[in-house]
Design a protein around this motif. Structure first.
Motif, PDB file in Angstrom:
ATOM      1  N   LEU A  39      -7.702   3.806  -7.184  1.00 35.76           N
ATOM      2  CA  LEU A  39      -6.866   3.380  -6.074  1.00 35.76           C
ATOM      3  C   LEU A  39      -7.769   2.883  -4.958  1.00 35.76           C
ATOM      4  CD1 LEU A  39      -4.161   3.287  -4.432  1.00 35.76           C
ATOM      5  CD2 LEU A  39      -4.633   5.677  -3.813  1.00 35.76           C
ATOM      6  N   ASN A  40      -7.506   1.705  -4.445  1.00 35.87           N
ATOM      7  CA  ASN A  40      -8.291   1.185  -3.329  1.00 35.87           C
ATOM      8  C   ASN A  40      -8.296   2.210  -2.191  1.00 35.87           C
ATOM      9  OD1 ASN A  40      -9.677  -0.821  -1.700  1.00 35.87           O
ATOM     10  ND2 ASN A  40      -7.718  -1.111  -0.637  1.00 35.87           N
ATOM     11  N   PRO A  41      -9.471   2.689  -1.762  1.00 30.75           N
ATOM     12  CA  PRO A  41      -9.532   3.760  -0.761  1.00 30.75           C
ATOM     13  C   PRO A  41      -8.762   3.468   0.521  1.00 30.75           C
ATOM     14  CG  PRO A  41     -11.676   3.436  -1.757  1.00 30.75           C
ATOM     15  CD  PRO A  41     -10.816   2.334  -2.262  1.00 30.75           C
ATOM     16  N   TYR A  42      -8.854   2.241   1.038  1.00 26.77           N
ATOM     17  CA  TYR A  42      -8.137   1.916   2.274  1.00 26.77           C
ATOM     18  C   TYR A  42      -6.624   2.060   2.100  1.00 26.77           C
ATOM     19  CZ  TYR A  42     -12.428   0.185   4.442  1.00 26.77           C
ATOM     20  OH  TYR A  42     -13.695   0.090   4.979  1.00 26.77           O
ATOM     21  N   ASP A  43      -6.126   1.750   0.897  1.00 25.23           N
ATOM     22  CA  ASP A  43      -4.701   1.930   0.637  1.00 25.23           C
ATOM     23  C   ASP A  43      -4.342   3.420   0.616  1.00 25.23           C
ATOM     24  OD1 ASP A  43      -4.670  -0.809   0.391  1.00 25.23           O
ATOM     25  OD2 ASP A  43      -4.734  -0.791  -1.797  1.00 25.23           O
ATOM     26  N   ASP A 123      11.474   0.037   7.462  1.00 28.11           N
ATOM     27  CA  ASP A 123      11.109   0.042   8.879  1.00 28.11           C
ATOM     28  C   ASP A 123       9.670  -0.410   9.089  1.00 28.11           C
ATOM     29  OD1 ASP A 123      13.533   1.468  10.202  1.00 28.11           O
ATOM     30  OD2 ASP A 123      13.036   2.718   8.469  1.00 28.11           O
ATOM     31  N   ALA A 124       8.824  -0.178   8.075  1.00 29.88           N
ATOM     32  CA  ALA A 124       7.417  -0.543   8.221  1.00 29.88           C
ATOM     33  C   ALA A 124       6.786  -0.796   6.862  1.00 29.88           C
ATOM     34  CB  ALA A 124       6.651   0.558   8.954  1.00 29.88           C
ATOM     35  N   VAL A 125       5.828  -1.711   6.868  1.00 33.29           N
ATOM     36  CA  VAL A 125       5.013  -1.986   5.689  1.00 33.29           C
ATOM     37  C   VAL A 125       3.590  -1.555   6.033  1.00 33.29           C
ATOM     38  CG1 VAL A 125       4.194  -3.724   4.067  1.00 33.29           C
ATOM     39  CG2 VAL A 125       6.452  -3.981   5.120  1.00 33.29           C
ATOM     40  N   PHE A 126       3.030  -0.624   5.248  1.00 35.87           N
ATOM     41  CA  PHE A 126       1.669  -0.139   5.461  1.00 35.87           C
ATOM     42  C   PHE A 126       0.754  -0.753   4.399  1.00 35.87           C
ATOM     43  CE2 PHE A 126       2.648   4.238   7.629  1.00 35.87           C
ATOM     44  CZ  PHE A 126       3.308   3.563   8.640  1.00 35.87           C
ATOM     45  N   CYS A 127      -0.435  -1.151   4.810  1.00 40.79           N
ATOM     46  CA  CYS A 127      -1.444  -1.681   3.887  1.00 40.79           C
ATOM     47  C   CYS A 127      -2.801  -1.106   4.251  1.00 40.79           C
ATOM     48  CB  CYS A 127      -1.537  -3.212   3.971  1.00 40.79           C
ATOM     49  SG  CYS A 127      -0.016  -4.117   3.750  1.00 40.79           S
ATOM     50  N   GLY A 128      -3.714  -1.104   3.288  1.00 42.14           N
ATOM     51  CA  GLY A 128      -5.097  -0.802   3.613  1.00 42.14           C
ATOM     52  C   GLY A 128      -5.716  -1.983   4.340  1.00 42.14           C
ATOM     53  N   LYS A 129      -6.735  -1.716   5.104  1.00 41.78           N
ATOM     54  CA  LYS A 129      -7.405  -2.782   5.871  1.00 41.78           C
ATOM     55  C   LYS A 129      -7.880  -3.902   4.955  1.00 41.78           C
ATOM     56  CE  LYS A 129     -11.581  -3.514   8.656  1.00 41.78           C
ATOM     57  NZ  LYS A 129     -12.792  -2.843   9.214  1.00 41.78           N
ATOM     58  N   GLN A 130      -8.425  -3.522   3.795  1.00 42.25           N
ATOM     59  CA  GLN A 130      -8.963  -4.497   2.856  1.00 42.25           C
ATOM     60  C   GLN A 130      -9.168  -3.826   1.513  1.00 42.25           C
ATOM     61  OE1 GLN A 130     -12.411  -5.415   5.190  1.00 42.25           O
ATOM     62  NE2 GLN A 130     -13.710  -3.953   4.138  1.00 42.25           N
ATOM     63  N   ALA A 131      -9.409  -4.639   0.486  1.00 39.47           N
ATOM     64  CA  ALA A 131      -9.715  -4.111  -0.845  1.00 39.47           C
ATOM     65  C   ALA A 131     -11.227  -4.101  -1.025  1.00 39.47           C
ATOM     66  CB  ALA A 131      -9.064  -4.975  -1.921  1.00 39.47           C
ATOM     67  N   ILE A 132     -11.758  -3.033  -1.593  1.00 37.97           N
ATOM     68  CA  ILE A 132     -13.215  -2.889  -1.680  1.00 37.97           C
ATOM     69  C   ILE A 132     -13.843  -3.825  -2.699  1.00 37.97           C
ATOM     70  CG2 ILE A 132     -13.207  -0.510  -0.863  1.00 37.97           C
ATOM     71  CD1 ILE A 132     -13.515   0.365  -3.804  1.00 37.97           C
ATOM     72  N   ASP A 133     -13.012  -4.481  -3.543  1.00 44.69           N
ATOM     73  CA  ASP A 133     -13.576  -5.434  -4.490  1.00 44.69           C
ATOM     74  C   ASP A 133     -13.553  -6.860  -3.944  1.00 44.69           C
ATOM     75  OD1 ASP A 133     -10.832  -5.698  -4.570  1.00 44.69           O
ATOM     76  OD2 ASP A 133     -10.744  -6.090  -6.723  1.00 44.69           O
TER      77      ASP A 133
END
Length: 278
Positions: A39-43, A123-133
């Motif tokens: 799992l992408n850590p930021y996610d 109400d909200a969409v959450f994302c990680g800042k970026q993907a590590i790949d």
């Protein structure tokens, strides 16, 4: 404590484990074959932020969505074990070759389709800042553009307050608290604590849970010109491996405050390109 029924959808991605991946010295590309996916850590940080909101408000519903091949279902089950209530995998061969802009378009259409199918509004969409790949940090902001939602990037914490969210944002030299109206898109960076570990019970439940697969035929009004290679305007001019510096500098001093000042000076000069040290 609020009892408002808050619906949050978290976008996650399956990525190769960068601690085990190598870079081809000839092509300067990642050697993905045989490398386990995670799992992408930021996610994970984004999911943890949603989980904390659910801790404060049990009426919160957490959905997770990922775009990828069928095997990406594994990271969605991991998310279900951690905190999510429902999971969706957007998967279709016609999505192959999509760049970040095409990906954000596909995700925006899939999210709207889920709202229609489930009879809810996120109400909200959450994302990680970026993907590590990839580390381009583009999908979250592009998703906000596709959905015409306000956004805040580099979030550390978020709490529900009346009809808005209060966010702690990490900036270059400080942290800033601000509010944002709903619905919105938030992208998360690394907070002070790592995401929670799933319980054994949740792991067992996640193994048996239904992960709905969404193909292109399930999404209404999909513009075929905006997906896959055809809908991807990004052109990669060149790739390169980040070089690691082995230079070191020994700082000897008995006074702690002086050591801090000297190290800070070295870092400051390096950031301005005025030092031989990285």
């Amino acid at each position: 404590e609020s009892d408002r029924n808050m619906n949050i959808i978290v976008c996650v991605k399956q990525v190769p484990d960068t601690e085990r991946i190598e870079i081809d010295s000839v092509t300067n590309t990642l050697k993905r074959e045989g490398v386990p996916s995670i799992l992408n850590p930021y996610d994970g940080y984004a999911l943890e932020a949603a989980a904390k909101m659910k801790d404060e408000n049990p009426s919160t519903n957490i959905y997770v969505i990922s775009m990828g091949p069928p095997q990406a279902e594994a990271v969605l089950r991991e998310c279900l074990a951690m905190a999510a209530d429902k999971a969706y995998l957007v998967t279709d061969k016609l999505f192959s070759g999509s760049d970040t802009y095409a990906t954000s378009y596909i995700l925006s259409k899939a999210i709207k389709q889920i709202e229609l199918d489930e009879g809810i509004v996120f109400d909200a969409v959450f994302c990680g800042k970026q993907a590590i790949d990839g580390e381009t940090a583009q999908v979250g902001p592009e998703l906000a553009e596709q959905m015409n939602y306000p956004q805040i990037t580099s979030c550390l914490e978020v709490v529900e307050k009346n009809d808005e969210l209060q966010v702690i944002q990490e900036q270059l030299d400080c942290r800033k608290r601000m509010g944002i109206s709903l619905p919105c898109v938030l992208t998360f960076t690394k907070p002070s604590k790592d995401p929670r570990f799933p319980t054994f019970k949740r792991k067992l439940e996640a193994r048996k849970a239904n992960v709905r697969h969404i193909s292109i035929s399930d999404i209404e009004d999909m513009n075929m010109q905006k997906i896959g290679v055809k809908g991807s305007p990004t052109r990669v001019r060149r790739c390169y491996a980040i070089s690691k510096s082995k230079k070191t500098q020994l700082v000897e001093c008995s006074d702690l405050d002086e050591i801090v000042d000297r190290i800070y000076s070295i870092i400051e000069l390096a950031s301005k390109g005025e030092s031989n040290y990285d």
